[in-house]
Enzyme design. Structure first.
Site, PDB file in Angstrom:
ATOM      1  N   SER A   9      -1.381  -2.093   1.528  1.00 19.27           N
ATOM      2  CA  SER A   9      -1.850  -3.441   1.236  1.00 19.27           C
ATOM      3  C   SER A   9      -2.271  -4.255   2.428  1.00 19.27           C
ATOM      4  CB  SER A   9      -0.958  -4.241   0.489  1.00 19.27           C
ATOM      5  OG  SER A   9       0.194  -4.613   1.065  1.00 19.27           O
ATOM      6  N   GLU A  84       7.439  -6.849   3.321  1.00 20.73           N
ATOM      7  CA  GLU A  84       7.724  -5.522   3.064  1.00 20.73           C
ATOM      8  C   GLU A  84       9.445  -5.234   2.962  1.00 20.73           C
ATOM      9  OE1 GLU A  84       5.287  -3.546   3.089  1.00 20.73           O
ATOM     10  OE2 GLU A  84       3.751  -4.995   3.755  1.00 20.73           O
TER      11      GLU A  84
HETATM   12  C1  SIN Z   1       1.201  -1.215   4.802  1.00 23.65           C
HETATM   13  O1  SIN Z   1       0.253  -1.819   3.969  1.00 23.65           O
HETATM   14  O2  SIN Z   1       1.076  -0.793   6.043  1.00 23.65           O
HETATM   15  C2  SIN Z   1       2.553  -1.097   4.171  1.00 23.65           C
HETATM   16  C3  SIN Z   1       2.778  -0.813   2.726  1.00 23.65           C
HETATM   17  C4  SIN Z   1       2.233  -1.689   1.811  1.00 23.65           C
HETATM   18  O3  SIN Z   1       2.513  -2.990   2.138  1.00 23.65           O
HETATM   19  O4  SIN Z   1       1.283  -1.396   1.009  1.00 23.65           O
END
Ligand code: SIN
Length: 173
Positions: A9, A84
């Site tokens: 994301s 996160e």
């Molecule tokens: C990211 O996007 O790097 C970590 C995973 C996510 O939040 O989808």
């Protein structure tokens, strides 16, 4: 540390200011929809699936390196630690850029020992779960569709994401 590396994301919704962004690869890691999301893209009774990175010696995960202003970095990292929080841990990794140069970056990985790590399932099953799940951050399908669209824009090929996206489209007719 200059860079924050996003592969999920973060690449389509970083939610922070940055001076530049660059395509970058993380060698020895593979993006996988193997992390359950009971808090963002699903609920505890019907969790969604989101991406994490799993170690695979011959693989490389392409994503985006963001360079925020140095004085904003501590506040950004504090916010990302909250965003996160479900199983993801901040890790320092070495990125390779398109021009062959490399640098260190911070990224968030949900490792196999975290309680929401669910591992692989058949593509059709994962796509159906993603198609159904809805959480406080919105429908899980939006996450997959936005990720697939952003990777395509960046000319990053990811077999699992493309297969899941095709399976979701087929399910939804
Ligand atoms: C990211 O996007 O790097 C970590 C995973 C996510 O939040 O989808």
């Amino acid at each position: 540390m200059r860079w924050i590396f996003g592969y999920g994301s973060l690449i389509w919704r970083p939610d922070f200011h940055y001076n530049q962004r660059r395509r970058a690869a993380l060698h020895g890691w593979q993006r996988r929809f193997w992390q359950a999301s009971p808090d963002h893209r699903g609920i505890p009774e019907a969790p969604g699936r989101v991406v994490t990175l799993v170690e695979e010696a011959s693989a490389a995960c392409w994503g985006v390196a963001f360079e925020p202003a140095a004085d904003e970095l501590p506040a950004i990292l504090a916010r990302l630690d909250v965003r996160e929080q479900n199983g993801y841990e901040a890790r320092v990794v070495e990125l390779q850029f398109d021009d062959g140069s490399s640098d260190l970056a911070l990224t968030y990985i949900a490792p196999p020992h975290n309680p929401s790590f669910v591992g692989p399932a058949p593509v059709a099953e994962m796509a159906a779960q993603i198609g159904r799940a809805i959480g406080p951050s919105g429908p899980n399908r939006e996450y997959l569709i936005a990720l697939a669209a952003t990777l395509a824009e960046l000319e990053i090929h990811d077999e699992e994401v493309e297969q899941l996206h095709a399976a979701l489209r087929a399910l939804e007719g």
